[in-house]
Motif scaffolding. Structure first.
Motif, PDB file in Angstrom:
ATOM      1  N   ALA A 187      -1.668   5.632  -2.051  1.00 42.37           N
ATOM      2  CA  ALA A 187      -1.924   4.191  -2.135  1.00 42.37           C
ATOM      3  C   ALA A 187      -3.017   3.892  -3.156  1.00 42.37           C
ATOM      4  O   ALA A 187      -2.912   2.951  -3.951  1.00 42.37           O
ATOM      5  N   GLN A 188      -4.078   4.693  -3.149  1.00 40.33           N
ATOM      6  CA  GLN A 188      -5.157   4.484  -4.103  1.00 40.33           C
ATOM      7  C   GLN A 188      -4.668   4.680  -5.537  1.00 40.33           C
ATOM      8  O   GLN A 188      -5.059   3.940  -6.446  1.00 40.33           O
ATOM      9  N   GLU A 238      -0.434  -6.933  -0.746  1.00 38.19           N
ATOM     10  CA  GLU A 238      -0.960  -7.723  -1.857  1.00 38.19           C
ATOM     11  C   GLU A 238      -1.770  -6.854  -2.824  1.00 38.19           C
ATOM     12  O   GLU A 238      -1.703  -7.020  -4.045  1.00 38.19           O
ATOM     13  N   ILE A 239      -2.535  -5.916  -2.265  1.00 37.01           N
ATOM     14  CA  ILE A 239      -3.364  -5.044  -3.094  1.00 37.01           C
ATOM     15  C   ILE A 239      -2.508  -4.053  -3.877  1.00 37.01           C
ATOM     16  O   ILE A 239      -2.672  -3.880  -5.087  1.00 37.01           O
ATOM     17  N   LEU A 240      -1.565  -3.402  -3.198  1.00 35.65           N
ATOM     18  CA  LEU A 240      -0.766  -2.358  -3.836  1.00 35.65           C
ATOM     19  C   LEU A 240       0.138  -2.906  -4.928  1.00 35.65           C
ATOM     20  O   LEU A 240       0.402  -2.217  -5.929  1.00 35.65           O
ATOM     21  N   LEU A 286      -9.251   1.196   0.231  1.00 32.36           N
ATOM     22  CA  LEU A 286      -8.640   0.156  -0.603  1.00 32.36           C
ATOM     23  C   LEU A 286      -9.606  -0.988  -0.899  1.00 32.36           C
ATOM     24  O   LEU A 286      -9.440  -1.691  -1.898  1.00 32.36           O
ATOM     25  N   LEU A 287     -10.596  -1.179  -0.032  1.00 37.84           N
ATOM     26  CA  LEU A 287     -11.597  -2.227  -0.215  1.00 37.84           C
ATOM     27  C   LEU A 287     -12.990  -1.614  -0.177  1.00 37.84           C
ATOM     28  O   LEU A 287     -13.198  -0.546   0.398  1.00 37.84           O
ATOM     29  N   GLU A 288     -13.921  -2.321  -0.779  1.00 38.90           N
ATOM     30  CA  GLU A 288     -15.330  -1.958  -0.683  1.00 38.90           C
ATOM     31  C   GLU A 288     -16.074  -3.095  -0.004  1.00 38.90           C
ATOM     32  O   GLU A 288     -15.804  -4.272  -0.274  1.00 38.90           O
TER      33      GLU A 288
END
Length: 228
Positions: A166-167, A25-27, A65-67
């Motif tokens: 990915a980032q 979902e993020i990528l 990917l998350l903070e």
């Protein structure tokens, strides 16, 4: 996350499955940079308990990917144009050094099965880039480079490059989606690179790797400027 309820998750290996689903979902940009959410929200979306969700989110935070927001939950990491340039340069530098190391120190030749697998990944990634199907391209591109790095025999290097790539995708995707038609826009010489490495043609592999970085950087920076 998709509206109208989240995707179904099987009860086995919930931690990894939730992490994989959220990573996708993020990528792909469906869970956008800066989006905030709580463990409870994700647990309700997937219809599971809080424990595997919390573990999955911590895993994604460890991947950059998350903070983690103290007492507030999690936020999809936001990358800047400077971050994207640094990530691209770092990726090119490390891959360049890895290819040169393979040539100088002669790592074991990959098996025919490994070469065939990487070439299949290359064909899928090139096809997705040429047809402009971004969601498919992201997955194929990541798997291609992951397997390519594994051929070098260093799993830590493969893990690092996968994280950096990915980032970089997180930043690039919103800009790429600003184009109505992505067919033929993204770099698509995956097959040539796979063949060069199979032939131990380091010079060609290095040229293609630099070309990949330069093409991607120029494309995304141009799109970012047009949107600003």
């Amino acid at each position: 996350m998709r509206d109208g309820g989240g995707p179904q998750v099987r009860r086995s290996s919930l931690r990894q499955q939730i992490a994989d689903a959220l990573r996708d979902e993020i990528l792909t940009g469906r869970l956008q940079s800066g989006r905030r959410f709580t463990v409870k929200e994700i647990a309700e979306t997937y219809g599971v308990s809080a424990t595997p969700v919390r573990e999955a989110l911590v895993d994604l935070a460890a991947q950059g990917l998350l903070e983690v927001e103290q007492h507030r939950g999690f936020q999809v990491r936001q990358f800047t144009a400077a971050d994207f340039r640094s990530l691209t340069e770092a990726r090119t530098f490390v891959v360049d050094a890895a290819f040169r190391w393979m040539t100088e120190y002669g790592t074991a030749d990959p098996s025919p099965e490994a070469i065939a697998s990487v070439r299949r990944r290359a064909e899928a990634a090139a096809r997705a880039a040429q047809t402009g199907v971004l969601d498919v391209l992201i997955g194929c591109d990541l798997r291609f480079w992951r397997e390519l790095a594994v051929m070098g025999g260093n799993p830590h290097l493969s893990e690092f490059l996968d994280r950096v790539r990915a980032q970089a995708w997180i930043y690039a995707v919103p800009h790429l989606r600003s184009l109505a038609d992505l067919a033929g826009v993204c770099w698509s010489d995956h097959i040539a690179l796979a063949d060069a490495l199979a032939d131990r043609d380091t010079a060609t592999a290095l040229h293609l790797t630099h070309e990949y970085g330069e093409h991607t950087l120029a494309l995304v920076e141009r799109l970012a400027t047009a949107r600003s």
